[in-house]
Design a protein around this motif. Structure first.
Motif, PDB file in Angstrom:
ATOM      1  N   ARG A   1       0.815  -1.213   0.000  1.00 38.90           N
ATOM      2  CA  ARG A   1       0.000   0.000   0.000  1.00 38.90           C
ATOM      3  C   ARG A   1       0.851   1.266   0.000  1.00 38.90           C
ATOM      4  O   ARG A   1       1.832   1.358   0.729  1.00 38.90           O
ATOM      5  N   PRO A   2       0.483   2.272  -0.815  1.00 38.56           N
ATOM      6  CA  PRO A   2       1.177   3.564  -0.746  1.00 38.56           C
ATOM      7  C   PRO A   2       0.792   4.283   0.541  1.00 38.56           C
ATOM      8  O   PRO A   2      -0.374   4.262   0.947  1.00 38.56           O
ATOM      9  N   THR A   3       1.742   4.886   1.189  1.00 41.20           N
ATOM     10  CA  THR A   3       1.482   5.605   2.424  1.00 41.20           C
ATOM     11  C   THR A   3       2.170   6.967   2.359  1.00 41.20           C
ATOM     12  O   THR A   3       2.948   7.250   1.443  1.00 41.20           O
ATOM     13  N   VAL A   4       1.891   7.798   3.340  1.00 44.79           N
ATOM     14  CA  VAL A   4       2.521   9.111   3.398  1.00 44.79           C
ATOM     15  C   VAL A   4       4.038   8.967   3.492  1.00 44.79           C
ATOM     16  O   VAL A   4       4.797   9.761   2.930  1.00 44.79           O
ATOM     17  N   SER A   5       4.493   7.933   4.188  1.00 44.62           N
ATOM     18  CA  SER A   5       5.935   7.722   4.352  1.00 44.62           C
ATOM     19  C   SER A   5       6.532   6.909   3.197  1.00 44.62           C
ATOM     20  O   SER A   5       7.724   6.640   3.177  1.00 44.62           O
ATOM     21  N   ASN A   6       5.690   6.508   2.246  1.00 42.35           N
ATOM     22  CA  ASN A   6       6.154   5.704   1.117  1.00 42.35           C
ATOM     23  C   ASN A   6       5.741   6.377  -0.186  1.00 42.35           C
ATOM     24  O   ASN A   6       5.081   5.801  -1.029  1.00 42.35           O
ATOM     25  N   THR A   7       6.097   7.657  -0.304  1.00 44.66           N
ATOM     26  CA  THR A   7       5.677   8.422  -1.472  1.00 44.66           C
ATOM     27  C   THR A   7       6.646   8.287  -2.643  1.00 44.66           C
ATOM     28  O   THR A   7       6.309   8.668  -3.760  1.00 44.66           O
ATOM     29  N   TRP A   8       7.827   7.737  -2.403  1.00 45.19           N
ATOM     30  CA  TRP A   8       8.814   7.588  -3.467  1.00 45.19           C
ATOM     31  C   TRP A   8       8.401   6.439  -4.385  1.00 45.19           C
ATOM     32  O   TRP A   8       7.668   5.543  -4.014  1.00 45.19           O
ATOM     33  N   LEU A   9       8.906   6.471  -5.604  1.00 43.81           N
ATOM     34  CA  LEU A   9       8.669   5.402  -6.565  1.00 43.81           C
ATOM     35  C   LEU A   9      10.009   4.917  -7.102  1.00 43.81           C
ATOM     36  O   LEU A   9      10.940   5.702  -7.288  1.00 43.81           O
ATOM     37  N   PRO A  10      10.134   3.627  -7.374  1.00 43.22           N
ATOM     38  CA  PRO A  10      11.398   3.117  -7.900  1.00 43.22           C
ATOM     39  C   PRO A  10      11.558   3.424  -9.385  1.00 43.22           C
ATOM     40  O   PRO A  10      10.584   3.633 -10.105  1.00 43.22           O
ATOM     41  N   ASP A  11      12.784   3.436  -9.838  1.00 43.44           N
ATOM     42  CA  ASP A  11      13.097   3.521 -11.256  1.00 43.44           C
ATOM     43  C   ASP A  11      12.956   2.103 -11.817  1.00 43.44           C
ATOM     44  O   ASP A  11      13.521   1.154 -11.260  1.00 43.44           O
ATOM     45  N   VAL A  12      12.219   1.948 -12.914  1.00 42.34           N
ATOM     46  CA  VAL A  12      11.997   0.610 -13.459  1.00 42.34           C
ATOM     47  C   VAL A  12      13.313  -0.061 -13.845  1.00 42.34           C
ATOM     48  O   VAL A  12      13.395  -1.300 -13.876  1.00 42.34           O
ATOM     49  N   ALA A  13      14.360   0.733 -14.107  1.00 41.22           N
ATOM     50  CA  ALA A  13      15.664   0.152 -14.441  1.00 41.22           C
ATOM     51  C   ALA A  13      16.199  -0.716 -13.308  1.00 41.22           C
ATOM     52  O   ALA A  13      16.970  -1.654 -13.549  1.00 41.22           O
ATOM     53  N   ASP A  14      15.790  -0.406 -12.072  1.00 37.33           N
ATOM     54  CA  ASP A  14      16.239  -1.182 -10.910  1.00 37.33           C
ATOM     55  C   ASP A  14      15.424  -2.459 -10.710  1.00 37.33           C
ATOM     56  O   ASP A  14      15.804  -3.317  -9.902  1.00 37.33           O
ATOM     57  N   LEU A  15      14.308  -2.587 -11.422  1.00 37.44           N
ATOM     58  CA  LEU A  15      13.416  -3.736 -11.249  1.00 37.44           C
ATOM     59  C   LEU A  15      13.381  -4.658 -12.457  1.00 37.44           C
ATOM     60  O   LEU A  15      12.974  -5.817 -12.338  1.00 37.44           O
ATOM     61  N   ILE A  16      13.772  -4.153 -13.627  1.00 40.65           N
ATOM     62  CA  ILE A  16      13.473  -4.860 -14.861  1.00 40.65           C
ATOM     63  C   ILE A  16      14.119  -6.240 -14.950  1.00 40.65           C
ATOM     64  O   ILE A  16      13.513  -7.181 -15.474  1.00 40.65           O
ATOM     65  N   SER A  17      15.341  -6.410 -14.470  1.00 43.31           N
ATOM     66  CA  SER A  17      15.972  -7.728 -14.571  1.00 43.31           C
ATOM     67  C   SER A  17      15.210  -8.759 -13.751  1.00 43.31           C
ATOM     68  O   SER A  17      15.015  -9.904 -14.195  1.00 43.31           O
ATOM     69  N   THR A  18      14.765  -8.373 -12.566  1.00 44.91           N
ATOM     70  CA  THR A  18      13.994  -9.284 -11.716  1.00 44.91           C
ATOM     71  C   THR A  18      12.622  -9.564 -12.326  1.00 44.91           C
ATOM     72  O   THR A  18      12.153 -10.714 -12.325  1.00 44.91           O
ATOM     73  N   LEU A  19      11.963  -8.540 -12.842  1.00 40.38           N
ATOM     74  CA  LEU A  19      10.657  -8.729 -13.482  1.00 40.38           C
ATOM     75  C   LEU A  19      10.778  -9.625 -14.711  1.00 40.38           C
ATOM     76  O   LEU A  19       9.944 -10.512 -14.934  1.00 40.38           O
ATOM     77  N   ALA A  20      11.816  -9.404 -15.517  1.00 37.06           N
ATOM     78  CA  ALA A  20      12.014 -10.220 -16.715  1.00 37.06           C
ATOM     79  C   ALA A  20      12.274 -11.676 -16.352  1.00 37.06           C
ATOM     80  O   ALA A  20      11.723 -12.599 -16.979  1.00 37.06           O
ATOM     81  N   TYR A  21      13.096 -11.896 -15.336  1.00 41.29           N
ATOM     82  CA  TYR A  21      13.370 -13.265 -14.890  1.00 41.29           C
ATOM     83  C   TYR A  21      12.081 -13.954 -14.450  1.00 41.29           C
ATOM     84  O   TYR A  21      11.804 -15.088 -14.853  1.00 41.29           O
ATOM     85  N   ALA A  22      11.283 -13.266 -13.635  1.00 41.11           N
ATOM     86  CA  ALA A  22      10.057 -13.851 -13.113  1.00 41.11           C
ATOM     87  C   ALA A  22       9.056 -14.135 -14.238  1.00 41.11           C
ATOM     88  O   ALA A  22       8.404 -15.185 -14.254  1.00 41.11           O
TER      89      ALA A  22
END
Length: 230
Positions: A198-219
């Motif tokens: 869940r997004p929260t007031v303390s979790n307003t940042w978003l990741p750069d997809v470049a940091d996730l893409i290798s894991t997403l592609a593998y999965a």
């Protein structure tokens, strides 16, 4: 009143209070607008059709692919706003409307199959990589909320990993001009969109997809192989 010994009590299903449901939708829309500074716009909603329990989309299309969970007007992009006063006014007019979030503004969304999304989340946790807000939809898709401009980075990342296209992995990106249905929006009688993270007031940042893409592609690749073996 006397009851017959041994008789089983009849279970009466709890009827949902439409006022409570409307308040839930408005509260969610305001939370996204005020806490996250995300634009929101009301979508369609479900109506009772012919037959017991039958539901139909307010758009009137009997074959609607997303009943109660898609834009209700052509100018929905222009109507989307994060202004609380306008949000209240829009849901006062259509209190049962879906809560839709335009993509390509405050965020993009990477859309993957449910099994692949769950595997990716588990690997990201082991890698101690924060994925940001993540939602699950009733049609068994997982939505990863990432920084805008994800399409080009996804293509670049997949090509570097040796994949021809996102379609080969059943991986999609929703950017400018797109939208996603946000919790607690329902897809007809299939169920509601829910937050996995869940997004929260303390979790307003978003990741750069470049940091996730290798894991997403593998999965996604693992899930495609597993699907062919079933």
């Amino acid at each position: 009143m006397n009851e017959t010994p041994g008789a089983e009590a009849t279970h009466v299903p709890r009827q949902e209070n439409s006022h409570d449901r409307s308040e839930e939708l408005l509260s969610a829309a305001l939370r996204y607008a005020e806490d996250q500074h995300w634009d929101v716009v009301p979508g369609t909603w479900t109506e009772t059709g012919d037959g017991a329990g039958a539901q139909r989309c307010s758009c009137g299309d009997a074959a609607c692919r997303a009943p109660g969970a898609h834009p209700a007007r052509r100018d929905w992009q222009a109507a989307a706003t994060s202004g609380p006063t306008t949000v209240r006014r829009m849901w006062a007019k259509h209190p049962r409307a879906a809560v839709l979030l335009p993509t390509g503004r405050a965020f993009d969304v990477v859309d993957v199959a449910e099994d692949a999304g769950c595997l990716a989340l588990a690997r990201l946790e082991r890698e101690r990589t924060e994925p940001g807000p993540v939602a699950a939809t009733p049609d068994r898709r997982i939505h990863f909320f990432v920084l805008p401009g994800a399409t080009a980075k996804v293509l670049e990342g997949l090509h570097a990993l040796g994949y021809v296209s996102p379609a080969a992995l059943d991986l999609g990106v929703r950017g400018e001009g797109g939208w996603v249905a946000a919790p607690p929006t329902r897809f007809g009688t299939s169920g509601s969109v829910q937050w996995v993270r869940r997004p929260t007031v303390s979790n307003t940042w978003l990741p750069d997809v470049a940091d996730l893409i290798s894991t997403l592609a593998y999965a996604c690749g693992r899930e495609r192989i597993a699907a062919r073996r079933r």
